[in-house]
Design an enzyme around this catalytic site. Structure first.
Site, PDB file in Angstrom:
ATOM      1  N   GLY A   1      10.091 -20.879  -1.968  1.00 24.66           N
ATOM      2  CA  GLY A   1       9.255 -20.264  -1.045  1.00 24.66           C
ATOM      3  C   GLY A   1      10.059 -20.032   0.169  1.00 24.66           C
TER       4      GLY A   1
ATOM      5  N   HIS B   1      -7.184 -30.354   6.031  1.00 25.39           N
ATOM      6  CA  HIS B   1      -6.461 -29.640   6.941  1.00 25.39           C
ATOM      7  C   HIS B   1      -7.151 -28.093   6.924  1.00 25.39           C
ATOM      8  CE1 HIS B   1      -2.986 -27.636   8.811  1.00 25.39           C
ATOM      9  NE2 HIS B   1      -2.763 -26.899   7.635  1.00 25.39           N
TER      10      HIS B   1
HETATM   11  N1  LIG Z   1      -0.112 -27.010   5.569  1.00 22.05           N
HETATM   12  C1  LIG Z   1       0.513 -26.497   6.677  1.00 22.05           C
HETATM   13  O1  LIG Z   1       0.171 -27.193   7.862  1.00 22.05           O
HETATM   14  C2  LIG Z   1       0.880 -25.234   6.890  1.00 22.05           C
HETATM   15  C3  LIG Z   1       1.423 -24.632   8.057  1.00 22.05           C
HETATM   16  C4  LIG Z   1       1.781 -23.246   7.844  1.00 22.05           C
HETATM   17  C5  LIG Z   1       1.670 -22.424   6.931  1.00 22.05           C
HETATM   18  N2  LIG Z   1       1.093 -23.059   5.734  1.00 22.05           N
HETATM   19  C6  LIG Z   1       1.049 -22.479   4.276  1.00 22.05           C
HETATM   20  O2  LIG Z   1       2.472 -22.477   3.824  1.00 22.05           O
HETATM   21  C7  LIG Z   1       2.223 -21.260   2.886  1.00 22.05           C
HETATM   22  C8  LIG Z   1       3.724 -20.449   3.343  1.00 22.05           C
HETATM   23  O3  LIG Z   1       3.546 -20.099   4.551  1.00 22.05           O
HETATM   24  P1  LIG Z   1       4.641 -19.113   5.296  1.00 22.05           P
HETATM   25  O4  LIG Z   1       4.084 -18.849   6.691  1.00 22.05           O
HETATM   26  O5  LIG Z   1       6.058 -19.408   5.021  1.00 22.05           O
HETATM   27  O6  LIG Z   1       4.434 -17.602   4.209  1.00 22.05           O
HETATM   28  P2  LIG Z   1       5.452 -16.355   3.991  1.00 22.05           P
HETATM   29  O7  LIG Z   1       4.620 -15.415   3.506  1.00 22.05           O
HETATM   30  O8  LIG Z   1       6.425 -16.387   5.183  1.00 22.05           O
HETATM   31  O9  LIG Z   1       6.214 -17.091   2.628  1.00 22.05           O
HETATM   32  C9  LIG Z   1       6.053 -17.450   1.455  1.00 22.05           C
HETATM   33  C10 LIG Z   1       6.703 -17.113   0.656  1.00 22.05           C
HETATM   34  O10 LIG Z   1       6.499 -17.559  -0.899  1.00 22.05           O
HETATM   35  C11 LIG Z   1       7.083 -16.693  -1.812  1.00 22.05           C
HETATM   36  N3  LIG Z   1       6.567 -16.971  -3.075  1.00 22.05           N
HETATM   37  C12 LIG Z   1       5.271 -16.509  -3.532  1.00 22.05           C
HETATM   38  N4  LIG Z   1       5.104 -16.776  -4.756  1.00 22.05           N
HETATM   39  C13 LIG Z   1       6.082 -17.704  -5.091  1.00 22.05           C
HETATM   40  C14 LIG Z   1       6.685 -17.993  -6.320  1.00 22.05           C
HETATM   41  N5  LIG Z   1       5.957 -18.254  -7.473  1.00 22.05           N
HETATM   42  N6  LIG Z   1       7.792 -18.826  -6.318  1.00 22.05           N
HETATM   43  C15 LIG Z   1       8.420 -18.927  -5.403  1.00 22.05           C
HETATM   44  N7  LIG Z   1       8.257 -18.185  -4.255  1.00 22.05           N
HETATM   45  C16 LIG Z   1       6.932 -17.523  -4.100  1.00 22.05           C
HETATM   46  C17 LIG Z   1       6.915 -15.299  -1.086  1.00 22.05           C
HETATM   47  O11 LIG Z   1       7.925 -14.286  -1.711  1.00 22.05           O
HETATM   48  C18 LIG Z   1       7.206 -15.670   0.425  1.00 22.05           C
HETATM   49  O12 LIG Z   1       8.488 -15.525   0.583  1.00 22.05           O
HETATM   50  C19 LIG Z   1       1.391 -20.448   2.956  1.00 22.05           C
HETATM   51  O13 LIG Z   1       0.197 -20.910   2.239  1.00 22.05           O
HETATM   52  C20 LIG Z   1       0.708 -21.037   4.344  1.00 22.05           C
HETATM   53  O14 LIG Z   1      -0.601 -20.984   4.797  1.00 22.05           O
HETATM   54  C21 LIG Z   1       0.802 -24.289   5.772  1.00 22.05           C
END
Ligand SMILES: NC(=O)c1ccc[n+]([C@@H]2O[C@H](COP(=O)([O-])OP(=O)(O)OC[C@H]3O[C@@H](n4cnc5c(N)ncnc54)[C@H](O)[C@@H]3O)[C@@H](O)[C@H]2O)c1
Length: 309
Positions: free
Chosen positions: A6, A173
């Site tokens: 990702g 969370h």
């Molecule tokens: N746990 C936490 O504290 C926390 C904090 C922030 C964000 N998040 C979560 O983390 C995740 C990512 O957030 P982000 O802001 O980077 O999102 P983002 O949309 O910027 O990036 C996500 C990426 O994942 C890629 N992706 C989708 N399916 C895929 C696959 N099968 N294989 C490889 N890559 C794939 C997408 O193409 C995209 O580039 C989200 O679910 C968000 O809610 C969690």
């Protein structure tokens, strides 16, 4: 080698922080979007050259390129849009996490895996079930962020640096996380000795709403905080530092609950989760903790059953 699956906001920012902390000299970025991880890798390699860091980034759309990774960070999935809860992401992200798990199992079977994908406690459960790895090697990222957000908000009120506060946030969370200022300490004294009841309520509210505040302000969810927290977790694992962080881990009787991932304090070292720290909760705290666990179990009901075994 560290692989980040990702290459969106959290993935790319984390890739940069891993360079600042010099945690590996090989970092691979993977994404399904053609040319995205490759482009990030070129830019990050330029940054490394400017800073004189001996790290080489590789971007790829082929999961095979994670072969040999000792740590895999999963940030793949949909992120929250303004007004959305983390729970609304469940079904789609479960499908993504399950497919990613198959690839990790194939190409990095001995790795320690940390995931950020939301709704976090449900997605790390899916990952754990699909990977079949021992529980010490499957970790949900959340607690470092939630607990330090609480330390930050408390620090603004009491005039003491956040890093001098040991903050405790337990459970989910999400909107039902359980911040516990009375179990948080400032150099041996409970945080509650430094704050009024109104300030207590304010800290709890701001901690729970911190993620939504960012998303509502700028239209996309947090990346800087997660990248900072992930780097500290990777640092403790890579260098076997055995620092204590909060993380979402598989509870198998700890805190009186079973078969659920929830945010609790853990020791992180070369084996991943080396110990789960069990805090003594009084009756009222236990009730609030269990209410948070119920919310996680409710999140699991939003996940299609084929991803839960
Ligand atoms: N746990 C936490 O504290 C926390 C904090 C922030 C964000 N998040 C979560 O983390 C995740 C990512 O957030 P982000 O802001 O980077 O999102 P983002 O949309 O910027 O990036 C996500 C990426 O994942 C890629 N992706 C989708 N399916 C895929 C696959 N099968 N294989 C490889 N890559 C794939 C997408 O193409 C995209 O580039 C989200 O679910 C968000 O809610 C969690």
């Amino acid at each position: 080698m560290i692989t980040i699956i990702g290459s969106g906001r959290v993935g790319a920012t984390t890739a940069a922080f891993l360079m600042f902390f010099e945690l590996d000299n090989e970092i691979t970025l993977i994404d399904v979007i053609k040319n995205l991880p490759q482009g990030e890798a070129v830019d990050l390699n330029h940054a490394a050259a400017i800073l004189g860091k001996s790290v080489r980034y590789k971007g790829s759309n082929d999961y095979k390129d994670m072969e040999g990774s000792d740590i895999v960070i999963v940030t793949a999935g949909l992120a929250r849009k303004p007004g959305m809860t983390r729970e609304e992401l469940a079904a789609k992200n479960a499908e993504i996490v399950a497919s990613v798990a198959d690839q990790i199992k194939k190409y990095a079977p001995n790795s320690i895996v940390i995931i950020t994908t939301n709704p976090l406690d449900a997605m790390v459960y899916v990952l754990y079930k699909k990977l079949g790895f021992p529980r010490n090697r499957v970790i949900g990222f959340s607690g470092v962020l939630d607990s330090n957000r609480m330390a930050y908000y408390a620090s603004l009120l009491i005039g003491i640096a956040p890093e001098s506060i040991i903050p405790v946030v337990l459970g989910q969370h999400g909107e039902n996380m359980y911040p516990v200022p009375e179990a948080s300490f400032v150099y041996g004294k409970p945080l509650t000795e430094f704050i009024t009841k109104d300030q207590y309520d304010d800290i709890v509210k701001k901690t729970i709403q911190a993620g939504a505040e960012i998303t509502n302000l700028r239209g996309f969810s947090s990346n800087w905080g997660p990248a900072a927290g992930l780097s500290l977790m990777v640092d403790s694992i890579k260098k076997d530092r055995k620092r204590i962080f909060e993380a979402s881990v598989y509870l198998d009787g700890e805190y009186g609950v079973r078969d659920v991932f929830a945010e609790v304090p853990v020791v992180l070292g070369k084996n991943g989760v080396e110990k789960i720290i069990e805090l003594k909760l009084n009756d009222e705290q236990r009730k609030k903790f269990l209410a948070s666990i119920d919310a996680i179990k409710k999140n699991l009901t939003q996940v299609p059953p084929q991803y839960l075994s």
